[in-house]
Enzyme design. Structure first.
Site, short mmCIF file in Angstrom:
data_model
loop_
_atom_site.label_atom_id
_atom_site.label_comp_id
_atom_site.label_asym_id
_atom_site.label_seq_id
_atom_site.Cartn_x
_atom_site.Cartn_y
_atom_site.Cartn_z
N LYS A 287 0.82 4.56 6.98
CA LYS A 287 0.32 5.36 5.86
C LYS A 287 0.99 6.74 5.95
O LYS A 287 1.77 7.02 6.85
CB LYS A 287 -1.20 5.53 5.93
CG LYS A 287 -2.01 4.24 6.02
CD LYS A 287 -2.02 3.46 4.73
CE LYS A 287 -2.84 2.18 4.88
NZ LYS A 287 -2.76 1.31 3.67
N SER B 190 0.80 -1.22 0.00
CA SER B 190 0.00 0.00 0.00
C SER B 190 0.84 1.28 0.00
O SER B 190 0.33 2.35 -0.31
CB SER B 190 -0.95 0.01 1.20
OG SER B 190 -0.23 0.17 2.41
#
Length: 278
Positions: free
Chosen positions: A119, A42
């Site tokens: 993230k 990701s």
């Protein structure tokens, strides 16, 4: 008799040494740095599957989420930070707190599952975030994008989970070249980082997200292959991340392995050792 007593004393000393070592390691992990393996794609191409790094817990101060958690399902071990420090949960504050900056790559506790995620900090408290035709908009203004050379990787199982990459050039057979578009994205504070694009999908066009006070909006750099704040946490995404759920900032890759085990030295990525995270 003296021999047995000496042997018994040696065992006790060994146990004490192990206990002390575990206590020191626990304090070190709680207060300073937490090891973190990158399990998914990701955050490509900033972080690759198999990258190993230490998260600086001093970056944002301390909350209940700073307590260590240990999840080893194969051994039936699931020790959550709340099991140890749940008494400090609930007021969304931190001790010696420092606020995350836009563009930081940060590890945080998922608001629902409690698992550690990594993230990039995109939205700050009070911001309005929206994706329009694949372009990030912050407070009504599109971020600056610059086309970069395509990101290429081998289409094959990656990491211990054997995850296969998604490709912009369609389904690619094992051993083929998997291509993704790459752009340099510059945030309003001047921080620039790389993002990837696979194709057009629903997450390229979103409603406006108004980030609540005391919360942050997190996104993966591999935009079309990231479960992040664009989907509410109760619907399987991340949603808005509370300030107290932040664990720390990732500054540098320490070690990297492209194989299913770090012991496979022939899969080590020597060019990524000690690489700075932008």
């Amino acid at each position: 008799m003296a021999s047995e007593s000496k042997k018994s004393g040696g065992i006790v000393e060994t146990i004490k040494t192990i206990v002390y070592a575990l206590l020191i390691a626990g304090v070190f992990r709680t207060l300073f740095f937490q090891p973190f393996w990158i399990p998914s794609g990701s955050m490509k191409d900033t972080l690759l599957i198999g990258d190993f790094l230490f998260v600086n817990k001093m970056s944002y101060g301390y909350s209940y989420a700073s307590c260590p958690s240990l999840y080893l399902p194969n051994f039936g071990i699931d020790v959550d930070a709340k099991d140890l420090c749940g008494w400090a949960d609930g007021d969304n504050s931190r001790l010696f707190g420092s606020e995350p900056e836009r563009g930081d790559v940060a590890v945080f506790r998922h608001p629902v599952s409690g698992r550690d995620f990594i993230k990039r900090v995109i939205g700050l408290p009070g911001d309005e975030i929206q994706m329009i035709r694949g372009v990030l908009h912050i407070n009504g203004t599109a971020v600056e994008l610059a086309q970069q050379p395509d990101f290429e990787e081998t289409a094959s199982p990656q990491g211990p989970q054997g995850l296969r990459p998604r490709c912009a050039n369609g389904p690619v057979g094992t051993g083929g070249t998997c291509v993704k578009e790459r752009f340099a994205e510059t945030l309003p504070n001047g921080r620039t980082h790389s993002i990837l694009n696979i194709g057009t999908q629903g997450s390229d066009n979103t409603p406006v997200y108004s980030v609540p006070e005391g919360h942050y909006f997190m996104m993966g750099d591999n935009r079309d292959n990231s479960s992040d704040s664009r989907v509410p946490s109760v619907a399987g995404g991340v949603g808005f991340v509370p300030y107290e759920n932040m664990i720390g900032k990732a500054n540098r890759v320490v070690f990297s392995s492209a194989g299913s085990s770090m012991l496979f030295f022939w899969t080590w990525r020597g060019d990524r050792f000690f690489e700075k995270i932008e």
